[in-house]
Design a protein around this motif. Structure first.
Motif, PDB file in Angstrom:
ATOM      1  N   GLY A 121       4.290 -10.031  -2.954  1.00 56.77           N
ATOM      2  CA  GLY A 121       4.518  -8.590  -2.847  1.00 56.77           C
ATOM      3  C   GLY A 121       5.135  -8.034  -4.129  1.00 56.77           C
ATOM      4  O   GLY A 121       5.625  -8.795  -4.975  1.00 56.77           O
ATOM      5  N   SER A 122       5.119  -6.708  -4.269  1.00 54.27           N
ATOM      6  CA  SER A 122       5.820  -6.082  -5.397  1.00 54.27           C
ATOM      7  C   SER A 122       7.292  -6.423  -5.324  1.00 54.27           C
ATOM      8  O   SER A 122       7.974  -6.532  -6.342  1.00 54.27           O
ATOM      9  CB  SER A 122       5.710  -4.555  -5.365  1.00 54.27           C
ATOM     10  OG  SER A 122       4.395  -4.149  -5.233  1.00 54.27           O
ATOM     11  N   THR A 180      -0.010  -3.283  -6.350  1.00 54.91           N
ATOM     12  CA  THR A 180       0.117  -4.051  -5.115  1.00 54.91           C
ATOM     13  C   THR A 180      -1.194  -4.126  -4.336  1.00 54.91           C
ATOM     14  O   THR A 180      -2.057  -3.260  -4.508  1.00 54.91           O
ATOM     15  CB  THR A 180       1.206  -3.427  -4.211  1.00 54.91           C
ATOM     16  OG1 THR A 180       1.309  -4.169  -3.003  1.00 54.91           O
ATOM     17  CG2 THR A 180       0.880  -1.980  -3.866  1.00 54.91           C
TER      18      THR A 180
END
Ligand SMILES: *Cc1c(COP(=O)(O)O)cnc(C)c1O
Length: 348
Positions: free
Chosen positions: A78-79, A205
Motif C-alpha cells: 500500500g501507499s 496506488t
C-alpha cells in the motif's frame, strides 16, 4: 537550489548493511535450478517459494503503463508502507520535521506521529492551493519532507502546476507528491518530471482507479538514488506473491480499467450537476478525483439522515476549511441514482 540527497539521509540508514535475502544472492537466468537456499518447503503448491523481492515482472508491466523506468520505482504494501519508508529513511525522530497542508489525507500526520517526527501544518488557501510563501517560511534546516496531495483528498482539486514547480525549485528537502487519484484527472501528473527534479518523490496506488484496494499495493517513483536508499531499508518480501500475481493479472486488462475510469468520470459530472440543484447544497468543489466534496446547510444532520437511508458518505466537516462539507465517493450509476433519490427526499 541547494539540494544534497546525502545530507537528507539518516546516518543509521547511510551506514547500515542491508539484509541480503536468499533470493537476492542468487537469481536464476531462466534455467531450471534446484533451490535449497531459503529453507522453503520443497513441495510445490504455487506459494511455497518466497516472492521476488524486487517484483521485476510486475514493475515491467507498471513501467509500460506509467512510462517510468523500473529503476525509478519502488513497490510496497500500500501507499501506507512506501510513505512510512520515506519517513524512516530521511527523518530523524525528535529532531527532524515535515510539512503537510491541511485539509489533506490523514496518513501524513499519523505517520509523523508514529515516527516521532514533528508535523508542521500549513493550511491550504481558501482555494485549496498551497500557500507557497507560508510553506517556505515554515521550513528550517531540519525540514526533510513536504507532502503535496494532488489531486488533494478531501478537496478533489489538483494543485496549480506553477505553485508546485516553485516549491520543487525552492525547497531543499524532498517533495512528496501523493498522486493516489491521478488517473481520474485530466491534468498530467508529475511522473514524467523525475529527471528534472532530483528532490521529487511521487506515490501512486492500486487502491483507487486500478480497483485493487484489497491486495495492498502502493507505488513510489523517484530518482535512482532515492530508490536505492529506500531499497536498503525495505523489508525484503514486502509485496507478497498473491499480490504480485493478482496485480499482474489486473494490469493485463488495463483497457477495462481505463473504461471504468471514464465511466466514473462521467458519473462524477452527472452527480455534480444533479447535486447542485438541491436547495441545501451550497457548493460543489471541482474534482479531479473519484469523489466530490460538497458544502451543505448542516453536514452532521445530512450525514446521519443518509445513514438512516442506508448510504454512507464521509463527513469532513471537522477538517479545516471544510465546514459543513461531505465527501462523496462516485459509485456505480445505480448507486449514484440511489444517492440522488435519498438526497432529494431530504429536501422536503
Ligand atoms: C486512498 C489514498 C491513498 C491510498 O493508500 P493505500 O495505502 O495505497 O491504499 C493514498 N493517498 C491518498 C491521498 C488517498 O486518498
Amino acid at each position: 537550489m541547494n539540494f544534497d540527497l546525502n545530507n537528507l539521509v539518516r546516518d543509521n540508514v547511510k551506514n547500515l548493511l542491508p539484509y541480503s535475502s536468499a533470493r537476492d544472492e542468487y537469481k536464476t537466468d531462466g534455467e531450471a535450478m534446484i533451490f535449497l537456499d531459503a529453507n522453503e518447503n520443497p513441495y510445490e503448491n504455487g506459494l511455497n517459494r518466497y516472492p521476488d523481492p524486487q517484483q521485476i515482472l510486475l514493475k515491467s508491466k507498471i513501467s509500460e503503463i506509467k512510462q517510468v523506468s523500473k529503476k525509478q520505482m519502488l513497490l510496497g504494501n500500500g501507499s501506507d508502507e512506501v510513505l512510512d519508508l520515506i519517513f524512516r529513511a530521511f527523518c530523524e525522530p525528535e529532531t527532524d520535521n515535515v510539512i503537510s497542508l491541511p485539509p489533506t489525507y490523514g496518513m501524513y500526520k499519523v505517520l509523523s506521529e508514529i515516527n516521532n517526527v514533528e508535523n508542521r501544518e500549513v493550511l491550504l488557501t481558501s482555494e485549496f492551493e498551497p500557500d507557497v510563501e507560508a510553506i517556505l517560511e515554515a521550513v528550517d534546516a531540519n525540514t526533510k519532507l513536504l507532502f503535496l496531495c494532488s489531486p488533494n483528498n478531501p478537496s478533489g482539486n489538483s494543485f496549480n502546476a506553477e505553485l508546485v514547480k516553485k516549491l520543487l525549485e525552492s525547497f531543499n528537502g524532498l517533495v512528496v507528491i501523493d498522486e493516489a487519484y491521478i488517473d481520474f484527472s485530466d491534468i498530467a501528473g508529475w511522473s514524467q518530471s523525475l529527471d528534472t527534479y532530483p528532490n521529487l518523490i511521487i506515490t501512486q496506488t492500486f487502491s483507487k482507479a486500478f480497483g485493487m484496494a484489497g491486495i495492498r499495493l502502493g507505488m513510489l517513483f523517484a530518482s535512482k538514488k532515492i530508490i536505492k536508499i529506500l531499497n536498503r531499508i525495505k523489508p525484503p518480501y514486502n509485496v507478497n506473491e498473491l499480490t504480485q500475481q493478482r496485480a499482474l493479472r489486473g494490469l493485463q486488462n488495463y483497457s477495462e480499467i481505463k473504461k471504468q475510469v471514464i465511466d466514473i468520470k462521467n458519473e462524477r459530472e452527472r452527480l455534480s450537476k444533479a447535486l447542485v440543484q438541491l436547495k441545501y447544497v451550497f457548493k460543489i468543489y471541482p474534482s479531479d478525483a473519484n469523489f466530490l466534496l460538497i458544502k451543505v446547510d448542516d453536514a452532521d444532520q445530512k450525514y446521519m439522515e443518509l445513514i438512516g437511508k442506508g448510504i454512507v458518505v464521509r463527513n469532513r466537516s471537522k477538517q479545516p476549511l471544510c465546514e459543513n462539507c461531505l465527501r462523496i465517493t462516485v459509485g456505480t450509476a445505480l448507486e449514484n441514482q440511489n444517492l440522488l433519490k435519498a438526497f432529494k427526499e431530504l429536501e422536503s
